[in-house]
Design a protein around this motif. Structure first.
Motif, PDB file in Angstrom:
ATOM      1  N   GLU A  72      94.483 -60.212  43.278  1.00  0.00           N
ATOM      2  CA  GLU A  72      95.409 -61.321  43.040  1.00  0.00           C
ATOM      3  C   GLU A  72      96.430 -61.363  44.178  1.00  0.00           C
ATOM      4  O   GLU A  72      97.073 -60.360  44.485  1.00  0.00           O
ATOM      5  CB  GLU A  72      96.117 -61.145  41.701  1.00  0.00           C
ATOM      6  N   SER A  73      96.568 -62.521  44.800  1.00  0.00           N
ATOM      7  CA  SER A  73      97.417 -62.611  45.987  1.00  0.00           C
ATOM      8  C   SER A  73      98.573 -63.594  45.841  1.00  0.00           C
ATOM      9  O   SER A  73      99.233 -63.912  46.825  1.00  0.00           O
ATOM     10  CB  SER A  73      96.567 -63.011  47.203  1.00  0.00           C
ATOM     11  N   GLY A  74      98.826 -64.051  44.619  1.00  0.00           N
ATOM     12  CA  GLY A  74      99.942 -64.972  44.413  1.00  0.00           C
ATOM     13  C   GLY A  74      99.589 -66.031  43.395  1.00  0.00           C
ATOM     14  O   GLY A  74      98.608 -65.910  42.648  1.00  0.00           O
ATOM     15  N   VAL A  75     100.385 -67.076  43.364  1.00  0.00           N
ATOM     16  CA  VAL A  75     100.135 -68.211  42.482  1.00  0.00           C
ATOM     17  C   VAL A  75     100.330 -69.496  43.267  1.00  0.00           C
ATOM     18  O   VAL A  75     101.050 -69.527  44.267  1.00  0.00           O
ATOM     19  CB  VAL A  75     101.059 -68.202  41.235  1.00  0.00           C
ATOM     20  N   LEU A  76      99.677 -70.551  42.797  1.00  0.00           N
ATOM     21  CA  LEU A  76      99.831 -71.872  43.392  1.00  0.00           C
ATOM     22  C   LEU A  76     100.033 -72.893  42.287  1.00  0.00           C
ATOM     23  O   LEU A  76      99.476 -72.753  41.190  1.00  0.00           O
ATOM     24  CB  LEU A  76      98.588 -72.262  44.196  1.00  0.00           C
ATOM     25  N   PRO A  77     100.814 -73.946  42.539  1.00  0.00           N
ATOM     26  CA  PRO A  77     100.876 -75.041  41.584  1.00  0.00           C
ATOM     27  C   PRO A  77      99.515 -75.721  41.514  1.00  0.00           C
ATOM     28  O   PRO A  77      98.742 -75.693  42.487  1.00  0.00           O
ATOM     29  CB  PRO A  77     101.947 -75.969  42.165  1.00  0.00           C
ATOM     30  N   LEU A  78      99.236 -76.321  40.395  1.00  0.00           N
ATOM     31  CA  LEU A  78      97.915 -76.883  40.138  1.00  0.00           C
ATOM     32  C   LEU A  78      97.476 -77.869  41.208  1.00  0.00           C
ATOM     33  O   LEU A  78      96.295 -77.907  41.572  1.00  0.00           O
ATOM     34  CB  LEU A  78      97.906 -77.550  38.758  1.00  0.00           C
ATOM     35  N   ASP A  79      98.391 -78.681  41.734  1.00  0.00           N
ATOM     36  CA  ASP A  79      97.992 -79.683  42.725  1.00  0.00           C
ATOM     37  C   ASP A  79      97.484 -79.045  44.010  1.00  0.00           C
ATOM     38  O   ASP A  79      96.689 -79.657  44.746  1.00  0.00           O
ATOM     39  CB  ASP A  79      99.130 -80.663  43.018  1.00  0.00           C
ATOM     40  N   LEU A  80      97.899 -77.808  44.318  1.00  0.00           N
ATOM     41  CA  LEU A  80      97.382 -77.071  45.474  1.00  0.00           C
ATOM     42  C   LEU A  80      96.247 -76.131  45.074  1.00  0.00           C
ATOM     43  O   LEU A  80      95.331 -75.881  45.862  1.00  0.00           O
ATOM     44  CB  LEU A  80      98.498 -76.267  46.132  1.00  0.00           C
ATOM     45  N   ALA A  81      96.304 -75.631  43.851  1.00  0.00           N
ATOM     46  CA  ALA A  81      95.285 -74.686  43.379  1.00  0.00           C
ATOM     47  C   ALA A  81      93.909 -75.317  43.308  1.00  0.00           C
ATOM     48  O   ALA A  81      92.894 -74.616  43.449  1.00  0.00           O
ATOM     49  CB  ALA A  81      95.678 -74.139  42.009  1.00  0.00           C
ATOM     50  N   VAL A  82      93.834 -76.629  43.108  1.00  0.00           N
ATOM     51  CA  VAL A  82      92.527 -77.271  42.973  1.00  0.00           C
ATOM     52  C   VAL A  82      91.744 -77.284  44.281  1.00  0.00           C
ATOM     53  O   VAL A  82      90.549 -77.602  44.284  1.00  0.00           O
ATOM     54  CB  VAL A  82      92.664 -78.715  42.442  1.00  0.00           C
ATOM     55  N   GLU A  88     102.523 -80.021  39.575  1.00  0.00           N
ATOM     56  CA  GLU A  88     103.385 -79.074  40.271  1.00  0.00           C
ATOM     57  C   GLU A  88     104.035 -78.091  39.303  1.00  0.00           C
ATOM     58  O   GLU A  88     104.585 -77.074  39.724  1.00  0.00           O
ATOM     59  CB  GLU A  88     104.468 -79.817  41.053  1.00  0.00           C
ATOM     60  N   GLU A  89     103.973 -78.380  38.005  1.00  0.00           N
ATOM     61  CA  GLU A  89     104.618 -77.529  37.008  1.00  0.00           C
ATOM     62  C   GLU A  89     103.666 -76.545  36.335  1.00  0.00           C
ATOM     63  O   GLU A  89     104.081 -75.756  35.496  1.00  0.00           O
ATOM     64  CB  GLU A  89     105.299 -78.407  35.953  1.00  0.00           C
ATOM     65  N   VAL A  90     102.382 -76.612  36.694  1.00  0.00           N
ATOM     66  CA  VAL A  90     101.383 -75.678  36.143  1.00  0.00           C
ATOM     67  C   VAL A  90     100.984 -74.716  37.255  1.00  0.00           C
ATOM     68  O   VAL A  90     100.575 -75.145  38.325  1.00  0.00           O
ATOM     69  CB  VAL A  90     100.152 -76.425  35.628  1.00  0.00           C
ATOM     70  N   GLU A  91     101.090 -73.419  37.004  1.00  0.00           N
ATOM     71  CA  GLU A  91     100.757 -72.429  38.020  1.00  0.00           C
ATOM     72  C   GLU A  91      99.431 -71.739  37.717  1.00  0.00           C
ATOM     73  O   GLU A  91      99.114 -71.443  36.559  1.00  0.00           O
ATOM     74  CB  GLU A  91     101.871 -71.387  38.135  1.00  0.00           C
ATOM     75  N   ILE A  92      98.664 -71.491  38.791  1.00  0.00           N
ATOM     76  CA  ILE A  92      97.357 -70.836  38.689  1.00  0.00           C
ATOM     77  C   ILE A  92      97.341 -69.656  39.659  1.00  0.00           C
ATOM     78  O   ILE A  92      97.729 -69.817  40.839  1.00  0.00           O
ATOM     79  CB  ILE A  92      96.216 -71.808  39.056  1.00  0.00           C
ATOM     80  N   PRO A  93      96.925 -68.475  39.215  1.00  0.00           N
ATOM     81  CA  PRO A  93      96.861 -67.340  40.141  1.00  0.00           C
ATOM     82  C   PRO A  93      95.747 -67.493  41.171  1.00  0.00           C
ATOM     83  O   PRO A  93      94.711 -68.083  40.890  1.00  0.00           O
ATOM     84  CB  PRO A  93      96.604 -66.141  39.213  1.00  0.00           C
ATOM     85  N   VAL A  94      96.002 -66.939  42.346  1.00  0.00           N
ATOM     86  CA  VAL A  94      95.036 -66.984  43.450  1.00  0.00           C
ATOM     87  C   VAL A  94      94.381 -65.610  43.574  1.00  0.00           C
ATOM     88  O   VAL A  94      95.058 -64.577  43.550  1.00  0.00           O
ATOM     89  CB  VAL A  94      95.747 -67.331  44.786  1.00  0.00           C
ATOM     90  N   PHE A  95      93.063 -65.624  43.730  1.00  0.00           N
ATOM     91  CA  PHE A  95      92.320 -64.368  43.895  1.00  0.00           C
ATOM     92  C   PHE A  95      91.542 -64.407  45.206  1.00  0.00           C
ATOM     93  O   PHE A  95      90.890 -65.412  45.511  1.00  0.00           O
ATOM     94  CB  PHE A  95      91.365 -64.143  42.718  1.00  0.00           C
ATOM     95  N   ASP A  96      91.610 -63.320  45.944  1.00  0.00           N
ATOM     96  CA  ASP A  96      90.818 -63.158  47.154  1.00  0.00           C
ATOM     97  C   ASP A  96      89.684 -62.176  46.878  1.00  0.00           C
ATOM     98  O   ASP A  96      89.860 -61.208  46.124  1.00  0.00           O
ATOM     99  CB  ASP A  96      91.680 -62.616  48.298  1.00  0.00           C
ATOM    100  N   PRO A  97      88.510 -62.402  47.470  1.00  0.00           N
ATOM    101  CA  PRO A  97      87.400 -61.473  47.226  1.00  0.00           C
ATOM    102  C   PRO A  97      87.678 -60.100  47.817  1.00  0.00           C
ATOM    103  O   PRO A  97      88.437 -59.958  48.765  1.00  0.00           O
ATOM    104  CB  PRO A  97      86.216 -62.159  47.938  1.00  0.00           C
TER     105      PRO A  97
END
Length: 208
Positions: free
Chosen positions: A50-60, A198-207
């Motif tokens: 896990e390397s952070g979080v992104l708002p949904l509009d960027l996470a997609v 922008e108000e929903v956060e999704i975690p970012v995962f790197d392999p």
């Protein structure tokens, strides 16, 4: 009114749920870290970091190789450029593997090519697969059209340029798919039920 080409809509989002998909993110409150990590491992393989979080509009539309993955109480979401397929039916085996006994819905689009694709699958089989771009025309069109699609195919969302290969902009269709399935849009006119992505956060995962 003739629509203009939306700029900047990029998405590759897959949602797994045993509920009706309409407006799922309107009820999204907190994701489970352990289940999210497990889902990321199943999607990416190995032991993702896990390397952070992104708002949904960027996470997609995460960076190449990364995946934005979250397990909410009533649905799971996986965002990755690997999901973006010209033929969305090619995603069925992966969607089925991750979904199990649940249904799967995917919306992918890339504004620089004015391309969009939509997938809806249930354990009983493929419900809908559509993909189109002005360069390639209608790439895939399988299954019964959803209600939000009808105005596009019926000529109610026309394109101004007479030389355009399609009767509507696929990016417009993609944003309406996001609205219908998940309750948010990247571009266009929001309605009262739209979630601010922008108000929903999704975690970012790197392999690994």
């Amino acid at each position: 009114m003739c629509s203009e080409v939306p700029m900047g809509s990029k998405a590759a989002i897959l949602v797994l749920t045993d509920e009706r998909p309409e407006g799922l993110f309107r009820g999204a409150v907190g994701w489970d870290r352990t289940r999210s990590l497990d889902l990321a491992a199943r999607f990416l393989g190995g032991t993702p970091r896990e390397s952070g979080v992104l708002p949904l509009d960027l996470a997609v539309w995460p960076e190449d190789g990364a995946a934005c993955v979250a397990s909410f109480p009533h649905f799971d979401v996986v965002c990755s450029r690997k999901i973006a397929r010209d033929h969305p039916s090619d995603l069925v085996s992966e969607a089925a593997r991750l979904a199990g006994k649940r249904s799967a819905y995917a919306v992918c689009m890339e504004s620089s090519e004015d391309w969009a694709s939509i997938l809806a699958w249930s354990p009983t089989g493929l419900l809908r697969a559509v993909s189109l771009s002005p360069r390639s025309g209608v790439i895939e069109d399988v299954g019964q059209k959803f209600p939000f699609e009808q105005p596009f195919w019926n000529g109610q969302r026309p394109v101004q340029a007479s030389s355009y290969r399609l009767p509507f902009h696929p990016i417009d269709l993609g944003n309406e798919a996001l609205r219908y399935f998940f309750g948010f849009i990247l571009e266009g006119k929001e309605d009262d039920l739209c979630v601010d992505p922008e108000e929903v956060e999704i975690p970012v995962f790197d392999p690994s």
